[in-house]
Write a protein that holds these residues in place. Structure first.
Motif, PDB file in Angstrom:
ATOM      1  N   MET A 136      -3.606 -15.745 -15.480  1.00  0.00           N
ATOM      2  CA  MET A 136      -2.294 -16.186 -15.017  1.00  0.00           C
ATOM      3  C   MET A 136      -2.425 -17.468 -14.215  1.00  0.00           C
ATOM      4  SD  MET A 136       0.541 -14.014 -12.969  1.00  0.00           S
ATOM      5  CE  MET A 136       2.160 -14.673 -12.781  1.00  0.00           C
ATOM      6  N   ASN A 137      -1.490 -18.335 -14.408  1.00  0.00           N
ATOM      7  CA  ASN A 137      -1.541 -19.614 -13.711  1.00  0.00           C
ATOM      8  C   ASN A 137      -0.597 -19.596 -12.493  1.00  0.00           C
ATOM      9  OD1 ASN A 137      -2.144 -22.230 -13.109  1.00  0.00           O
ATOM     10  ND2 ASN A 137      -0.707 -23.104 -14.626  1.00  0.00           N
ATOM     11  N   GLU A 196      -4.645 -16.977  -7.345  1.00  0.00           N
ATOM     12  CA  GLU A 196      -5.228 -17.220  -8.672  1.00  0.00           C
ATOM     13  C   GLU A 196      -6.459 -16.336  -8.877  1.00  0.00           C
ATOM     14  OE1 GLU A 196      -4.041 -19.664 -11.077  1.00  0.00           O
ATOM     15  OE2 GLU A 196      -5.375 -18.402 -12.273  1.00  0.00           O
ATOM     16  N   GLN A 197      -7.281 -16.248  -7.807  1.00  0.00           N
ATOM     17  CA  GLN A 197      -8.480 -15.396  -7.876  1.00  0.00           C
ATOM     18  C   GLN A 197      -8.098 -13.920  -8.027  1.00  0.00           C
ATOM     19  OE1 GLN A 197     -11.136 -16.026  -4.573  1.00  0.00           O
ATOM     20  NE2 GLN A 197     -11.250 -18.219  -4.962  1.00  0.00           N
ATOM     21  N   ALA A 236      -5.337 -12.755  -9.276  1.00  0.00           N
ATOM     22  CA  ALA A 236      -4.773 -12.554 -10.608  1.00  0.00           C
ATOM     23  C   ALA A 236      -5.893 -12.472 -11.653  1.00  0.00           C
ATOM     24  CB  ALA A 236      -3.806 -13.684 -10.948  1.00  0.00           C
ATOM     25  N   ALA A 237      -6.961 -13.238 -11.424  1.00  0.00           N
ATOM     26  CA  ALA A 237      -8.091 -13.208 -12.360  1.00  0.00           C
ATOM     27  C   ALA A 237      -8.733 -11.817 -12.371  1.00  0.00           C
ATOM     28  CB  ALA A 237      -9.126 -14.269 -11.970  1.00  0.00           C
ATOM     29  N   CYS A 238      -8.822 -11.202 -11.169  1.00  0.00           N
ATOM     30  CA  CYS A 238      -9.348  -9.823 -11.095  1.00  0.00           C
ATOM     31  C   CYS A 238      -8.448  -8.878 -11.878  1.00  0.00           C
ATOM     32  CB  CYS A 238      -9.431  -9.352  -9.654  1.00  0.00           C
ATOM     33  SG  CYS A 238     -10.714 -10.162  -8.715  1.00  0.00           S
ATOM     34  N   MET A 239      -7.144  -9.068 -11.727  1.00  0.00           N
ATOM     35  CA  MET A 239      -6.190  -8.206 -12.429  1.00  0.00           C
ATOM     36  C   MET A 239      -6.353  -8.353 -13.944  1.00  0.00           C
ATOM     37  SD  MET A 239      -4.620  -6.568 -10.180  1.00  0.00           S
ATOM     38  CE  MET A 239      -4.773  -6.656  -8.406  1.00  0.00           C
ATOM     39  N   ASP A 240      -6.644  -9.592 -14.345  1.00  0.00           N
ATOM     40  CA  ASP A 240      -6.827  -9.826 -15.782  1.00  0.00           C
ATOM     41  C   ASP A 240      -7.999  -9.015 -16.316  1.00  0.00           C
ATOM     42  OD1 ASP A 240      -4.690 -11.467 -16.036  1.00  0.00           O
ATOM     43  OD2 ASP A 240      -5.815 -13.337 -15.723  1.00  0.00           O
ATOM     44  N   ILE A 241      -9.044  -8.882 -15.489  1.00  0.00           N
ATOM     45  CA  ILE A 241     -10.205  -8.070 -15.910  1.00  0.00           C
ATOM     46  C   ILE A 241      -9.754  -6.615 -16.067  1.00  0.00           C
ATOM     47  CG2 ILE A 241     -12.485  -7.206 -15.220  1.00  0.00           C
ATOM     48  CD1 ILE A 241     -12.838  -9.910 -13.721  1.00  0.00           C
ATOM     49  N   ASN A 257      -6.873  -5.537 -16.635  1.00  0.00           N
ATOM     50  CA  ASN A 257      -5.925  -5.418 -17.749  1.00  0.00           C
ATOM     51  C   ASN A 257      -6.608  -5.246 -19.098  1.00  0.00           C
ATOM     52  OD1 ASN A 257      -3.453  -5.318 -16.568  1.00  0.00           O
ATOM     53  ND2 ASN A 257      -3.165  -7.550 -16.538  1.00  0.00           N
ATOM     54  N   ARG A 258      -7.921  -5.541 -19.147  1.00  0.00           N
ATOM     55  CA  ARG A 258      -8.632  -5.388 -20.417  1.00  0.00           C
ATOM     56  C   ARG A 258      -8.849  -3.913 -20.758  1.00  0.00           C
ATOM     57  NH1 ARG A 258     -13.431  -9.186 -19.197  1.00  0.00           N
ATOM     58  NH2 ARG A 258     -12.263 -10.994 -18.465  1.00  0.00           N
TER      59      ARG A 258
END
Lengths: 95, 476
Positions: free
Chosen positions: A1-2, A32-33, A35-40, A42-43
């Motif tokens: 996410m940006n 941003e950091q 959200a990056a954790c959340m992206d992990i 979300n996998r």
């Protein structure tokens, strides 16, 4: 996410937070950091799994419909920055 | 072009619990500001909300009565917004897992029967009252209403006319009153509704841009606001303009809806699951028990009264128009009053007396045994109906002993034919001209003579006996 500075400003505005230009940039980088954790996370395949809103295995915490004395009004009003002895006073909110 | 109006309704109903939804403060109406408040409902840091058992029960009962499916695993969410009517800066509501969904309400209008689908029903807390103080230029906040329990009932956009909306609101009010979950007094704000309305060319499958109308204080205002807003949107489109999605405030005095100034972004509530309230899981046993305890609702009562008592549909509607009236009627029947007679007294004298006093049936002092006794006295021929109505008026406001009242005022019907005959003879002697008029074919004169006899006997005579004896004497 940006996470853009514009997005941070909008969220800050909704939350009634005043952020300086530097704070906006700093917060954007931190979010941003996160959200990056959340992206992990979300996998993970979570199909068929009940979303969890609480970490404790507790359900149905209920109380009886029995009236108990309310707080003394003067004590409650004393917690607010401004009152007239009966009501809380806040900056103009109605026309 | 022919236009079709499409309407959906959001109705907030205040639940008739003793305490607020998340704390033990009373919900009583009309007390000095901020006297029904505590750290929970004024949003003090660290205060923890705990759900009122009866709020959950009432919401489920309402959901069942509106034919919804009940959510077995439900929960609360935070709706975040900054406005001083809720000092926490969020409202505890239900977004993701509302307690009930997918219901329906059947309504009847002159155009026919229709089913209105219920999208969902959820629990939430009410907000406080704000008032502008011209003296200081500040806003005064009264938190007594903060945390008063509400259910919000959201329909699908199934309405096409104001009549359908009014019929739905009447049915909803009736159902919730029968359940005892709300008194639904619109004037005290315990039933409020917002109208979502759009228009589209008749036959079109697409929805137009809608507006939301607030501040509708009565069923009449709802109907007027719908007619106004539909006409406004049609005129706007036909004039080449476009409907703007916005919230509008109904102004009853001006008979117009006006746009409300809403800040940009304000609709972004950033909902998330409420961490302070653990989830709610309902067992089958809990739901079965509530299902079994559901009272007979108005519609079922109407059908039963027609079937069991042979009452006309009109009578059934009148009697079941309010739960207290239906209870009163059933008590009369239980006391041995013939159903049609009980119905007549309720529709005539009882409703008349209530409307004269602008009183709710629930506040009536008169008890069923008193009215049953009065009806029995008429049945036994001890009171004539006119006198009975006078006794009714005398006991209506206080209830009381009908027999004692009749005795004390000497109202018992004169059934002694000798007395009636004496009075008739006397009246005929004093009014020879009227007697002659009647004998020469003037029917009107008879009524006058009956009146005179009744007056002579202070209104207590049995009218049938007076008629018979008077005729007999006139024939001689």
């Amino acid at each position: 996410m940006n996470i853009t500075p514009e997005l941070v400003e909008r969220i800050a505005d909704l939350s009634r937070l005043e952020l300086g230009q530097e704070e906006v940039l700093e917060t954007a980088a931190q979010l941003e950091q996160i959200a990056a954790c959340m992206d992990i996370l979300n996998r993970l395949d979570t199909r068929g799994i009940q979303p969890m809103s609480h970490v404790f295995p507790v359900e149905n915490v209920l109380r009886e419909d029995t009236v108990l004395p309310s707080q003394d009004r003067a004590e409650l009003l004393a917690c607010a920055p401004a009152s007239d002895g009966e009501t809380f006073l806040v900056p103009r909110a109605v026309e | 072009m022919t236009w079709e109006t499409v309407i959906g309704l959001e109705t907030h109903v205040e639940l008739a619990t003793r305490t607020k939804i998340f704390c033990s403060c009373t919900t009583e109406f009309g007390s000095p500001p901020n006297t029904h408040c505590c750290p929970v409902c004024t949003g003090m840091p660290g205060a923890l909300p705990v759900l009122n058992r009866r709020v959950l029960e009432f919401a489920v009962k309402a959901g069942l009565a509106l034919n919804c499916s009940i959510t077995r695993h439900s929960g609360f969410d935070r709706k975040n917004y900054f406005y001083p009517d809720l000092p926490k800066a969020y409202q505890i509501s239900q977004l993701y897992l509302p307690i009930a969904r997918n219901g329906r309400v059947d309504v009847r209008t002159q155009a026919g029967d229709k089913t209105i689908r219920i999208h969902e029903l959820h629990m939430e807390e009410d907000a406080g009252k704000l008032a502008h103080d011209p003296a200081t230029g500040l806003t005064r906040v009264d938190c007594n209403r903060c945390g008063v329990p509400l259910i919000e009932i959201v329909t699908q956009p199934d309405f096409r006319t104001a009549e359908e909306v009014t019929a739905y609101l009447e049915a909803l009010k009736e159902t919730l009153q029968y359940l005892g979950v709300s008194d639904c007094k619109m004037q005290e704000g315990s039933l409020r509704c917002d109208v979502n309305l759009s228009v589209r060319p008749a036959g079109s499958g697409e929805l137009g841009t809608r507006t939301e109308m607030k501040n509708l204080g009565s069923f009449r205002a709802v109907a007027r606001a719908i007619k106004y807003e539909a006409a406004r949107q049609i005129q706007l489109i036909e004039g080449g303009g476009r409907v703007v999605q916005e919230t509008r405030r109904w102004d009853e005095d001006r008979n117009a809806s006006l746009p409300m100034r809403v800040k940009e972004n304000a609709q972004d509530y950033r909902y998330f699951p409420e961490p302070d309230i653990p989830p709610i899981r309902l067992s089958e046993e809990y739901l079965d028990a509530l299902r079994a305890a559901q009272p007979e609702l108005a519609q079922a009562k109407r059908a039963r009264y027609q079937r069991e008592y042979g009452l006309p549909e009109y009578d059934c509607r009148m009697i079941t128009s309010h739960r207290a009236l239906a209870r009163f009627f059933e008590a009369l029947v239980e006391l041995g009053v013939p159903p049609k007679q009980g119905a007549n007294w309720i529709m005539g004298e009882v409703l008349g007396a209530l409307s004269q006093r602008a009183m709710e049936p629930g506040d009536m002092k008169l008890t069923p045994p008193t009215l049953a006794r009065l009806i029995a006295l008429v049945g036994e021929g001890r009171l004539n109906r006119n006198t009975a109505v006078k006794v009714f008026e005398a006991v209506f406001d206080r209830d009381g002993d009908v027999d004692a009242y009749v005795r004390a005022h000497g109202l018992e019907q004169v059934n002694d034919d000798a007395l009636v005959r004496e009075a008739c003879a006397e009246v005929l002697a004093v009014n020879p001209r009227s007697a002659a008029d009647y004998r020469s074919g003037k029917e009107k004169a008879f009524g006058f003579l009956v009146g005179q006899v009744m007056r002579e006997l202070k209104g207590r005579a049995n009218p049938q006996r007076v008629n018979a004896i008077l005729k007999e004497l006139l024939m001689q």
